[in-house]
Scaffold this motif. Structure first.
Motif, PDB file in Angstrom:
ATOM      1  N   PHE A 162      65.290  -4.009   5.419  1.00  0.00           N
ATOM      2  CA  PHE A 162      64.884  -2.427   4.967  1.00  0.00           C
ATOM      3  C   PHE A 162      64.256  -1.750   5.919  1.00  0.00           C
ATOM      4  O   PHE A 162      63.844  -2.161   6.795  1.00  0.00           O
ATOM      5  CB  PHE A 162      63.667  -3.088   3.875  1.00  0.00           C
ATOM      6  CG  PHE A 162      64.204  -3.125   2.412  1.00  0.00           C
ATOM      7  CD1 PHE A 162      64.670  -2.338   1.502  1.00  0.00           C
ATOM      8  CD2 PHE A 162      64.321  -4.826   1.909  1.00  0.00           C
ATOM      9  CE1 PHE A 162      65.271  -2.780   0.170  1.00  0.00           C
ATOM     10  CE2 PHE A 162      64.841  -5.141   0.919  1.00  0.00           C
ATOM     11  CZ  PHE A 162      65.410  -4.014   0.011  1.00  0.00           C
ATOM     12  N   SER A 163      64.233  -0.544   5.673  1.00  0.00           N
ATOM     13  CA  SER A 163      63.429   0.624   6.567  1.00  0.00           C
ATOM     14  C   SER A 163      62.147   0.175   6.444  1.00  0.00           C
ATOM     15  O   SER A 163      61.626  -0.437   5.446  1.00  0.00           O
ATOM     16  CB  SER A 163      63.710   1.847   6.126  1.00  0.00           C
ATOM     17  OG  SER A 163      63.061   2.001   4.751  1.00  0.00           O
ATOM     18  N   ASN A 164      61.332   0.729   7.385  1.00  0.00           N
ATOM     19  CA  ASN A 164      59.876   0.389   7.711  1.00  0.00           C
ATOM     20  C   ASN A 164      58.983   1.182   6.456  1.00  0.00           C
ATOM     21  O   ASN A 164      57.764   1.350   6.831  1.00  0.00           O
ATOM     22  CB  ASN A 164      59.242   0.473   8.821  1.00  0.00           C
ATOM     23  CG  ASN A 164      59.822   1.756   9.524  1.00  0.00           C
ATOM     24  OD1 ASN A 164      60.320   2.710   8.950  1.00  0.00           O
ATOM     25  ND2 ASN A 164      59.321   1.997  10.579  1.00  0.00           N
ATOM     26  N   ASP A 165      59.411   1.637   5.419  1.00  0.00           N
ATOM     27  CA  ASP A 165      58.677   2.180   4.229  1.00  0.00           C
ATOM     28  C   ASP A 165      57.733   0.880   3.918  1.00  0.00           C
ATOM     29  O   ASP A 165      58.406  -0.119   3.719  1.00  0.00           O
ATOM     30  CB  ASP A 165      59.390   3.037   3.394  1.00  0.00           C
ATOM     31  CG  ASP A 165      59.958   4.104   3.984  1.00  0.00           C
ATOM     32  OD1 ASP A 165      59.547   4.461   4.846  1.00  0.00           O
ATOM     33  OD2 ASP A 165      60.998   4.654   2.966  1.00  0.00           O
ATOM     34  N   VAL A 166      56.554   1.199   3.316  1.00  0.00           N
ATOM     35  CA  VAL A 166      55.821   0.277   2.487  1.00  0.00           C
ATOM     36  C   VAL A 166      56.159   0.485   1.246  1.00  0.00           C
ATOM     37  O   VAL A 166      56.145   1.465   0.457  1.00  0.00           O
ATOM     38  CB  VAL A 166      54.433   0.464   2.573  1.00  0.00           C
ATOM     39  CG1 VAL A 166      53.654  -0.808   1.993  1.00  0.00           C
ATOM     40  CG2 VAL A 166      53.861   0.281   4.227  1.00  0.00           C
ATOM     41  N   ILE A 167      56.794  -0.694   0.541  1.00  0.00           N
ATOM     42  CA  ILE A 167      57.558  -0.670  -0.884  1.00  0.00           C
ATOM     43  C   ILE A 167      56.567  -1.643  -1.753  1.00  0.00           C
ATOM     44  O   ILE A 167      56.383  -3.010  -1.148  1.00  0.00           O
ATOM     45  CB  ILE A 167      59.014  -1.020  -0.891  1.00  0.00           C
ATOM     46  CG1 ILE A 167      59.589  -0.178   0.253  1.00  0.00           C
ATOM     47  CG2 ILE A 167      59.640  -0.966  -2.324  1.00  0.00           C
ATOM     48  CD1 ILE A 167      59.455   1.356  -0.481  1.00  0.00           C
ATOM     49  N   HIS A 168      56.392  -1.459  -2.841  1.00  0.00           N
ATOM     50  CA  HIS A 168      55.713  -2.325  -4.069  1.00  0.00           C
ATOM     51  C   HIS A 168      56.859  -2.369  -5.278  1.00  0.00           C
ATOM     52  O   HIS A 168      57.042  -1.304  -5.717  1.00  0.00           O
ATOM     53  CB  HIS A 168      54.288  -1.640  -4.265  1.00  0.00           C
ATOM     54  CG  HIS A 168      53.738  -2.596  -5.275  1.00  0.00           C
ATOM     55  ND1 HIS A 168      53.044  -3.649  -5.360  1.00  0.00           N
ATOM     56  CD2 HIS A 168      53.791  -2.546  -6.843  1.00  0.00           C
ATOM     57  CE1 HIS A 168      52.425  -4.210  -6.409  1.00  0.00           C
ATOM     58  NE2 HIS A 168      53.009  -3.525  -7.158  1.00  0.00           N
ATOM     59  N   VAL A 169      57.163  -3.563  -5.536  1.00  0.00           N
ATOM     60  CA  VAL A 169      58.078  -3.513  -6.750  1.00  0.00           C
ATOM     61  C   VAL A 169      57.053  -3.942  -7.799  1.00  0.00           C
ATOM     62  O   VAL A 169      56.218  -4.834  -7.871  1.00  0.00           O
ATOM     63  CB  VAL A 169      58.859  -4.805  -6.463  1.00  0.00           C
ATOM     64  CG1 VAL A 169      59.700  -5.071  -7.804  1.00  0.00           C
ATOM     65  CG2 VAL A 169      59.557  -4.689  -5.169  1.00  0.00           C
ATOM     66  N   VAL A 170      57.090  -3.039  -8.933  1.00  0.00           N
ATOM     67  CA  VAL A 170      56.312  -3.029  -9.847  1.00  0.00           C
ATOM     68  C   VAL A 170      56.297  -4.247 -10.810  1.00  0.00           C
ATOM     69  O   VAL A 170      57.451  -4.661 -11.226  1.00  0.00           O
ATOM     70  CB  VAL A 170      56.507  -1.642 -10.802  1.00  0.00           C
ATOM     71  CG1 VAL A 170      55.474  -1.791 -12.166  1.00  0.00           C
ATOM     72  CG2 VAL A 170      56.065  -0.424 -10.127  1.00  0.00           C
ATOM     73  N   LYS A 171      55.331  -4.778 -11.241  1.00  0.00           N
ATOM     74  CA  LYS A 171      55.210  -5.936 -12.167  1.00  0.00           C
ATOM     75  C   LYS A 171      54.651  -5.620 -13.503  1.00  0.00           C
ATOM     76  O   LYS A 171      54.430  -4.562 -13.454  1.00  0.00           O
ATOM     77  CB  LYS A 171      54.368  -7.025 -11.728  1.00  0.00           C
ATOM     78  CG  LYS A 171      54.524  -7.582 -10.224  1.00  0.00           C
ATOM     79  CD  LYS A 171      53.583  -8.596  -9.684  1.00  0.00           C
ATOM     80  CE  LYS A 171      53.918  -8.953  -8.450  1.00  0.00           C
ATOM     81  NZ  LYS A 171      53.677  -7.951  -7.318  1.00  0.00           N
ATOM     82  N   ALA A 172      54.871  -6.536 -14.413  1.00  0.00           N
ATOM     83  CA  ALA A 172      54.612  -6.267 -15.906  1.00  0.00           C
ATOM     84  C   ALA A 172      53.094  -5.756 -16.127  1.00  0.00           C
ATOM     85  O   ALA A 172      52.041  -6.286 -15.260  1.00  0.00           O
ATOM     86  CB  ALA A 172      54.915  -7.260 -16.591  1.00  0.00           C
ATOM     87  N   LYS A 173      52.797  -4.542 -16.592  1.00  0.00           N
ATOM     88  CA  LYS A 173      51.509  -4.206 -17.040  1.00  0.00           C
ATOM     89  C   LYS A 173      50.750  -3.560 -15.862  1.00  0.00           C
ATOM     90  O   LYS A 173      49.524  -3.258 -15.942  1.00  0.00           O
ATOM     91  CB  LYS A 173      50.744  -5.323 -17.795  1.00  0.00           C
ATOM     92  CG  LYS A 173      51.317  -5.799 -19.128  1.00  0.00           C
ATOM     93  CD  LYS A 173      50.079  -7.012 -19.453  1.00  0.00           C
ATOM     94  CE  LYS A 173      50.838  -7.315 -20.817  1.00  0.00           C
ATOM     95  NZ  LYS A 173      49.959  -8.466 -21.440  1.00  0.00           N
ATOM     96  N   GLU A 174      51.439  -3.226 -14.921  1.00  0.00           N
ATOM     97  CA  GLU A 174      50.670  -2.624 -13.580  1.00  0.00           C
ATOM     98  C   GLU A 174      50.669  -0.937 -14.054  1.00  0.00           C
ATOM     99  O   GLU A 174      51.721  -0.508 -14.335  1.00  0.00           O
ATOM    100  CB  GLU A 174      51.621  -2.803 -12.440  1.00  0.00           C
ATOM    101  CG  GLU A 174      51.274  -4.290 -11.825  1.00  0.00           C
ATOM    102  CD  GLU A 174      51.767  -4.304 -10.376  1.00  0.00           C
ATOM    103  OE1 GLU A 174      50.889  -5.128  -9.568  1.00  0.00           O
ATOM    104  OE2 GLU A 174      52.742  -3.845 -10.051  1.00  0.00           O
ATOM    105  N   THR A 175      50.035  -0.235 -13.179  1.00  0.00           N
ATOM    106  CA  THR A 175      49.361   0.999 -13.478  1.00  0.00           C
ATOM    107  C   THR A 175      49.439   1.629 -12.148  1.00  0.00           C
ATOM    108  O   THR A 175      49.008   0.677 -11.191  1.00  0.00           O
ATOM    109  CB  THR A 175      48.243   1.282 -14.178  1.00  0.00           C
ATOM    110  OG1 THR A 175      47.324   0.798 -13.593  1.00  0.00           O
ATOM    111  CG2 THR A 175      48.218   0.715 -15.756  1.00  0.00           C
TER     112      THR A 175
END
Length: 365
Positions: A162-175
């Motif tokens: 992956f490119s060096n962006d910081v990525i967060h994969v959304v989990k259930a019920k996250e806001t």
């Protein structure tokens, strides 16, 4: 004359009765597909569709009652409980031989790795009791699998970078609030980096937290105008696609593991490699190699079971692969093993993947 009429009526009723007995009923259970049911009863998928025209082009629903030709039904009543692996055996071939599904074989043999079967391994064809007297080999198998994993990692180039962006994969019920707090940033900053995001975050969404130094340039996908029109998949291939989707879906939640080809962890091409072995199709072991298999098809002609490729590395070359699970007029969904979330189902509508999409290959033909 009367005698002739009576004889004719009796013959007609007898024939009707026989015809009525030519079909048997099958109730669809969890994990079953038309392709798997056809193998179980040693018939063709086309025969099932012929007797059940209402199920064409629809998802097979749990509890559906199917009419099946009974010509081979009696052959499925008795089968051995154990199969000993011989050279060249696969779960797909074993399932076909004994008239059961690969899903059932996987269920009965949780410690066996379908992509690493050894001659002499025992495969259970029926559920086993806890006090079974049959010798089991899970510990030996586990050791072999670990050795195989180490060898794979050493001999394979990185399949996804992956490119060096910081990525967060959304989990259930996250806001957005919760995620912003987790990364010590602000909701406004997240919205600026992800302008397409709405109030509700879909599970599995790739949310950009911080931009890296690499310019986020879109990859130029293959031009659809340069590709010929593709024929749609026939019923047999669609049934195979259902089997592949069902097989890959068993691994949802498995973690990402470089060089991995088992439920202990997959990289993206490892998931495809293991999944397609179920239909005795040996794919190359990395995504760039898999991109050379089959025929490239236009995005608008994509179908479930097709492979979908992305350029996620800094070189902007093919470095990620998934398998299409669902196609609608507005969206393409695919199952894959992501470095950040393991085996998940994502959408081509997500900007992260839309920018990196390259091509779709049809390998079922």
């Amino acid at each position: 004359m009367k005698l002739f009429k009576i004889a004719f009526v009796v013959a007609f009723l007898s024939a009707f009765s026989v015809l009525g007995q030519e079909n048997v009923k099958h109730k669809v259970t969890s994990g079953e597909t038309i392709f798997g049911i056809a193998k179980q009863y040693k018939i063709k998928a086309s025969e099932i569709y012929a007797l059940n025209p209402s199920i064409k082009e629809k998802a097979l629903q749990l509890g559906t009652i199917l009419l099946l030709p009974s010509k081979s039904h009696s052959q499925t009543k008795s089968s051995p409980e154990i199969h000993t692996i011989a050279k060249g055996d696969t779960f797909y071939g074993i399932a076909k031989k004994y008239g059961i599904t690969t899903v059932k074989i996987t269920e009965y043999n949780p410690n066996l790795n379908p992509s690493d079967l050894k001659v002499g391994d025992l495969v259970y064809l029926k559920p086993q009791k806890k006090d079974s007297s049959v010798v089991n080999v899970p510990k030996v198998k586990e050791a072999l699998t670990k050795e195989s994993q180490v060898e794979n990692v050493e001999n394979l180039e990185d399949d996804e970078e992956f490119s060096n962006d910081v990525i967060h994969v959304v989990k259930a019920k996250e806001t957005l609030y919760k995620i912003a707090k987790q990364y010590d940033t602000t909701i406004l900053n997240l919205k600026n980096l992800n302008p397409e995001v709405t109030a509700t975050l879909p599970v599995g969404y790739h949310l950009v937290i911080k931009k890296g130094n690499q310019p986020d340039l879109p990859v130029k996908p293959i031009d659809d105008n340069e590709l010929p029109e593709a024929l749609p998949l026939d019923e047999s291939s669609l049934a195979q696609a259902d089997l592949l989707i069902n097989t890959a879906s068993q691994y949802l939640g498995s973690r990402y593991r470089s060089g991995g080809t088992t439920a202990a962890g997959f990289d993206c091409s490892g998931l495809m490699y293991t999944t397609f072995k179920e239909i005795e199709l040996n794919l190359p072991r990395n995504s760039s190699g898999q991109a050379t298999v089959g025929t490239k098809v236009k995005r608008k002609q994509a179908q479930k079971g097709d492979l979908i490729f992305f350029a996620t590395n800094r070189k902007r070359t093919i470095s990620h692969v998934g398998m299409i699970t669902e196609v609608s007029e507005t969206e393409i969904k695919f199952i894959h093993s992501s470095t950040s979330a393991g085996v998940i189902i994502s959408s081509l509508n997500e900007p992260y993947y839309a920018k990196r999409f390259v091509q779709i290959n049809r390998v079922l033909d």
